[in-house]
Structure formats: C-alpha cells, structure tokens
Design an enzyme around this catalytic site. Sequence first.
Site, short mmCIF file in Angstrom:
data_model
loop_
_atom_site.label_atom_id
_atom_site.label_comp_id
_atom_site.label_asym_id
_atom_site.label_seq_id
_atom_site.Cartn_x
_atom_site.Cartn_y
_atom_site.Cartn_z
N LYS A 1 -12.03 -1.41 -4.01
CA LYS A 1 -11.51 -2.54 -4.80
C LYS A 1 -10.78 -3.51 -3.90
O LYS A 1 -10.33 -3.17 -2.80
CB LYS A 1 -10.58 -2.06 -5.91
CG LYS A 1 -9.33 -1.29 -5.46
CD LYS A 1 -8.14 -2.15 -5.05
CE LYS A 1 -7.02 -1.32 -4.44
NZ LYS A 1 -6.05 -2.07 -3.67
N PRO B 1 -12.95 1.72 3.92
CA PRO B 1 -12.01 1.98 5.02
C PRO B 1 -10.88 2.92 4.59
O PRO B 1 -10.38 2.83 3.47
CB PRO B 1 -11.48 0.60 5.38
CG PRO B 1 -11.88 -0.31 4.29
CD PRO B 1 -13.06 0.29 3.61
N VAL B 2 -10.50 3.81 5.52
CA VAL B 2 -9.47 4.81 5.24
C VAL B 2 -8.09 4.15 5.37
O VAL B 2 -7.82 3.47 6.37
CB VAL B 2 -9.61 6.00 6.23
CG1 VAL B 2 -8.49 7.00 6.02
CG2 VAL B 2 -10.97 6.66 6.05
N GLY C 1 -6.96 1.59 3.97
CA GLY C 1 -7.25 0.19 4.28
C GLY C 1 -6.84 -0.78 3.19
O GLY C 1 -7.09 -1.97 3.29
N GLY C 2 -6.23 -0.29 2.11
CA GLY C 2 -5.84 -1.18 1.01
C GLY C 2 -6.98 -1.44 0.05
O GLY C 2 -6.93 -2.37 -0.74
N ALA D 1 -8.36 1.30 -1.86
CA ALA D 1 -8.39 2.44 -2.79
C ALA D 1 -9.52 3.43 -2.46
O ALA D 1 -10.15 3.98 -3.37
CB ALA D 1 -8.48 1.98 -4.25
N GLY D 2 -9.76 3.66 -1.18
CA GLY D 2 -10.82 4.60 -0.79
C GLY D 2 -10.52 6.03 -1.24
O GLY D 2 -11.41 6.71 -1.75
N GLY D 3 -9.29 6.48 -1.06
CA GLY D 3 -8.93 7.83 -1.51
C GLY D 3 -9.04 7.95 -3.01
O GLY D 3 -9.52 8.97 -3.53
N ALA E 1 -11.08 6.26 -4.90
CA ALA E 1 -12.51 6.29 -5.21
C ALA E 1 -13.03 7.72 -5.08
O ALA E 1 -13.82 8.19 -5.91
CB ALA E 1 -13.28 5.36 -4.28
N ASP F 1 -4.20 4.17 -8.56
CA ASP F 1 -5.45 3.39 -8.56
C ASP F 1 -6.66 4.19 -9.07
O ASP F 1 -7.75 3.62 -9.22
CB ASP F 1 -5.78 2.92 -7.14
CG ASP F 1 -4.86 1.79 -6.67
OD1 ASP F 1 -4.21 1.16 -7.54
OD2 ASP F 1 -4.81 1.53 -5.46
O1 C5P Z 1 -0.16 6.47 -6.64
P1 C5P Z 1 -0.47 6.52 -5.16
O2 C5P Z 1 -0.30 7.90 -4.61
O3 C5P Z 1 -1.77 5.91 -4.78
O4 C5P Z 1 0.66 5.62 -4.48
C1 C5P Z 1 0.95 5.74 -3.12
C2 C5P Z 1 2.34 5.20 -2.87
O5 C5P Z 1 2.36 3.79 -3.05
C3 C5P Z 1 3.42 5.71 -3.80
O6 C5P Z 1 3.95 6.94 -3.38
C4 C5P Z 1 4.44 4.59 -3.75
O7 C5P Z 1 5.20 4.70 -2.56
C5 C5P Z 1 3.58 3.36 -3.60
N1 C5P Z 1 3.32 2.71 -4.92
C6 C5P Z 1 4.37 2.02 -5.52
N2 C5P Z 1 4.15 1.43 -6.74
C7 C5P Z 1 2.95 1.48 -7.34
C8 C5P Z 1 1.86 2.16 -6.73
C9 C5P Z 1 2.10 2.77 -5.50
O8 C5P Z 1 5.48 1.94 -4.98
N3 C5P Z 1 2.79 0.89 -8.54
#
Ligand code: C5P
Length: 310
Positions: free
Chosen positions: A19, A108-109, A111-112, A114-116, A118, A150
């Site tokens: 994404k 991309p790992v 990479g912003g 949302a690969g993980g 996905a 995500d």
């Molecule tokens: O939910 P996920 O594990 O993908 O989020 C990774 C990290 O990104 C969270 O631990 C948090 O530090 C940050 N995050 C956040 N606010 C969000 C989504 C993610 O601060 N709405």
Amino acid sequence: MAPLHLPDSESVRVRASGKINLGLKVGPVREDGYHPLANVFQAVSIFDELQAQWAPPGEVRISIAGEQAHLVPADERNLAVRAARLLVSEFGDPAVHGVSLALRKAIPVTGGMAGGSADAAAALLACSVLWDLDTSPDELRDLGAMLGADVPFSLLGGTALGTGRGDRLAPVLSRGTYHWVLAFGDGELSTPEVFGRFDELNPGLNAEPEVPRAVMNALVSGDPAALGRALSNDLQPAALSLRPGLAQVLEVGVELGALAGLVSGSGPTCAFLAANEAAAIDLSVKLSSEGLCRAIRRVTGPVPGARIIT
Ligand code: C5P
C-alpha cells in the site's frame, strides 16, 4: 494424526498487495503508544505471494524467498507465522492444524508499504481456506487488527479511509487507475522510530487528526493532477529528519516530471504520481538512471487486497 477434515486441496496460494498512503494525518500519541490516524490508503500492484501446505498438527513453519529474504525473520517473530498461530488458537485446533508456508517477497521490507501486514493478511486467508475453517471476512479482519494496525487494510485492499489506529476502515470512492513510480530506499526505517520523531517534532499536539478531505475529493474526480496537489503525509518531516537523503529523491522525482512525490507511510519508500502510463514509464527510466535508490518500480492502484490465486 490425520486431519479430521480432509482438505479440498493440498495447497493454497494467496497474493497480497503493498500500500501507499495518499493522505496521512496523525494525532497525539495515546496511552497505549499508538497514534490516532486519519489515513487514506491505496493498495498498489506490488505483491507478496504465500503458499500454504498442510504440515503435521501444531507445526507452523515458513521459508522465505526474494531479494530481501535475509531481512525477514523465518521464525516465530514472522508476522505470517504469528497470523497462522493466532488463527489456530481462535478458530482451529492445534491437535489438527499445521501449516508449512512458503513466502515470496516483493514488497520492500520495513519500507513503509505494509509488507509485513500483507504477509499476515495472506497467511490468515490462506490458512483459513487450507484448513477449511468457518471464518467470515469480518472475523479475519478482527484477527488482523490484533496482529498490526495495517493488516485489516491488507485484507480489504482498494482505496479506504482508516481511522482509530488506522484499522477501522471505510471504503473510499476512487475513480480510475493511478500510475505510480516507487523509489525503494537503501535501508529500512523503523515505524516506531518515525512515530517517535513525529512526537518530538510536534510537541503539544492536541487536535484529533482531520480526515484528508482534499485527497478524498480528488479521488472522486479521478484527476491525477488534483490528487497530486492533495497528497500529504504528516510523517514525512519525521522520515526526512531521520533520512535526510530522501529529500533529494523527492526533489529529483518532481524535476523529472512527476506530478507529485511523497514518502509512503513511515518510509523510506518514496511514491511518485505520474499523469498517465507513458509518463510513469518515462519517469521510471529517468529515475533509474539517477542511481539515487536501491530500485525503481512502476505500479498501479487501486488493486484488491489479499486474494487466492490457485
Ligand atoms: O500495528 P503495528 O505493529 O504495525 O505498528 C507498529 C508500530 O507503529 C507501533 O508499535 C507504534 O509504535 C507505531 N504506530 C503508531 N500509531 C499507529 C500505528 C502504528 O504509533 N496508528
């Protein structure tokens, strides 16, 4: 022990898209460490593929292929493994269900994009079909939200507004297909670190994030130039402050003809919007020859979320 339900198929293959964020508004950090978001996502045509095959009961294992495979843990920390384990514990039976996962990464790992997430979405879908579990799309989405903010969007795909942590989704009307050129950064950027820098850069923030209306209006119009003017990402200054070289990448992309460019999510991937397919081809060739990035990739969006392919 043999599975109680004989599977319809021995193996299920799923692909799940990456994404980009078209409009990302961030509010003040909450007590649980998350930030409230108003986040317009678009799923784009870069896909991780996951094949799931029966394994002995209680086993969840994974093998990983792809250029950046060495950056992804192939153990219990892997989000696809965690997704399969969560599915067993909530809807399955460890005395029956086991899976061997084969993941091919293209997103991309760290990479912003949302690969993980996905991969987690792909594992939830693949395992629920392989094991013939009685799970609804809403139930899978709820499990997804337990794995990461995500993941629900990675299951849904298309174009959507995410509120809350970004996991409460509403589809967004989007006309037409958008042509993007992605510039992959050389290293990774940790999402928590980028949010942490956002907090440092925005002391005293107390307003809830506003829905990025300009992005939503541009998507309805289907006009890439209007979308280019509306793109915004509150995390971009934080990503640029941690990775100053990205500013040059963004500048060069626009000089070379992009309508606009922005950091995707927490970065370091930069996404450039092109006026049409021909402009995207032209831009990707020119950006490649600049040698500023690890790789350049042309994609389109929106595309569906996690889907079965065989
Ligand atoms: O939910 P996920 O594990 O993908 O989020 C990774 C990290 O990104 C969270 O631990 C948090 O530090 C940050 N995050 C956040 N606010 C969000 C989504 C993610 O601060 N709405």
